[in-house]
Design a protein around this motif. Structure first.
Motif: not given
Length: 355
Positions: A41, A76-77, A80-81, A83, A124-125, A127-128, A131
């Motif tokens: 990561g 990572t909090s 995201d890697s 992203y 994060i949502e 970003q995922l 991805n």
């Protein structure tokens, strides 16, 4: 022998390769990497030559690297890697990097410059979701995803382990070649009207549905061809053999494409993914003269595994739901693209950096 020692050339393709003759001893590695353990990561970033190229660490294996490579350990909090990797490759971030490099003979990106790069950080949502779009935009990965589900639900069609009935393709619906009595290159008056003309290139380029076209027929063109209804499964039989996609609109197509309209025993989507298992075989077995081609008889006699319609409907629902998720991810991508553009304008153009 020893521990791989990576050079900038090992990450210029935005992936890490370990095919390098450079190695260091275990003892040297222990000294060099004592304070900087690399984990899955983390991101490596080239700082000279082809500077600004990122690559994600995807393997849990020891390695070291030259000083012209920087490494980023994402929190990572917050980010995201995958992203972060994609954001670094974006035009806006690459423009920032171009501004920050130093040197003439050899351009260099130093650590203080890297620390100053502005990266927009949505939730994060989001970003995922981004991805997911990046992953699924790779057609081959998306196809493999559906193939796996197909096998799970129906079994491998080459083996038919669940002993579903088998029928000729021609007995499962209407199967006919497209019509093109005259070639458009010989009669330009056939072209340029309001009637869509789908050709083999559009079928091959499509994923599940054909949603665009480059050429149209005039009234004369339509008169010497045939209009196929939306929902027809198009099957190529020349050049690119047995590639399939479903018409998203009424359209004509030439005799290098066969149209299939399913009856009551199979769905168009099921047959489309069924072809995915045999396309390579049909292509390899196709006779080749000027170009590879197969005929309507070969297609007609193909033995198709026919699972219960209820099971096919479940598969169709799965495909449509996944396709809907891909669309949602695409909308998220638009949000992130706009955020990237805003960040670049806000932090750099306002400060009057010279490009």
């Amino acid at each position: 022998k020893g521990i791989p020692f990576l050079l900038v050339s090992n990450i210029t393709g935005n992936v890490i390769t370990y095919d390098t003759p450079k190695y260091i001893s275990q003892e040297t590695y222990d000294v060099l990497m004592k304070r900087t353990p690399i984990e899955i990561g983390d991101i490596l970033l080239s700082t000279v030559g082809s500077y600004g190229h990122p690559a994600i660490v995807k393997e849990n294996r020891p390695f070291s690297f030259q000083r012209h490579i920087a490494y980023l350990k994402p929190d990572t909090s917050k980010i995201d890697s995958v992203y972060l990797h994609t954001a670094i490759l974006s035009d806006d971030v690459q423009k920032q990097i171009d501004v920050l490099v130093l040197g003439v003979a050899q351009k260099t990106l130093n650590l203080s410059a890297i620390r100053g790069i502005q990266i927009p950080v949505p939730t994060i949502e989001r970003q995922l979701a981004f991805n997911l779009f990046v992953e699924q935009s790779d057609k081959s990965k998306f196809t493999e995803h559906f193939k796996s589900q197909f096998i799970e639900m129906f079994g491998d069609p080459a083996v038919n382990p669940n002993h579903h009935p088998v029928k000729r393709l021609a007995d499962l619906g209407e199967l006919n070649r497209g019509v093109s009595k005259s070639r458009p290159r010989n009669k330009p008056e056939l072209m340029g009207g309001p009637y869509p003309l789908v050709q083999t290139g559009e079928v091959t380029a499509a994923e599940l549905y054909i949603t665009s076209y480059e050429n149209t027929y005039s009234e004369l063109g339509l008169a010497q061809s045939k209009m196929w209804p939306k929902g027809t499964l198009c099957i190529t039989i020349a050049a690119n053999i047995a590639q399939t996609a479903i018409l998203g609109f009424d359209s004509c197509f030439p005799d290098s494409v066969v149209g299939f309209i399913s009856g009551k025993e199979v769905t168009q989507i099921y047959v489309h993914y069924w072809f995915g298992f045999f396309q390579k075989i049909l292509e390899e077995q196709a006779p080749q003269v000027a170009q590879k081609n197969i005929n309507l008889r070969i297609l007609s006699d193909l033995q198709v595994m026919v699972p219960p319609m209820g099971l096919q409907d479940q598969f169709v629902s799965f495909v449509k739901q996944t396709d809907k998720s891909k669309y949602v991810a695409f909308q998220e991508t638009k949000f992130i693209e706009n955020l990237l553009k805003y960040t670049y304008n806000h932090y750099f153009r306002r400060k009057n950096y010279v490009h």
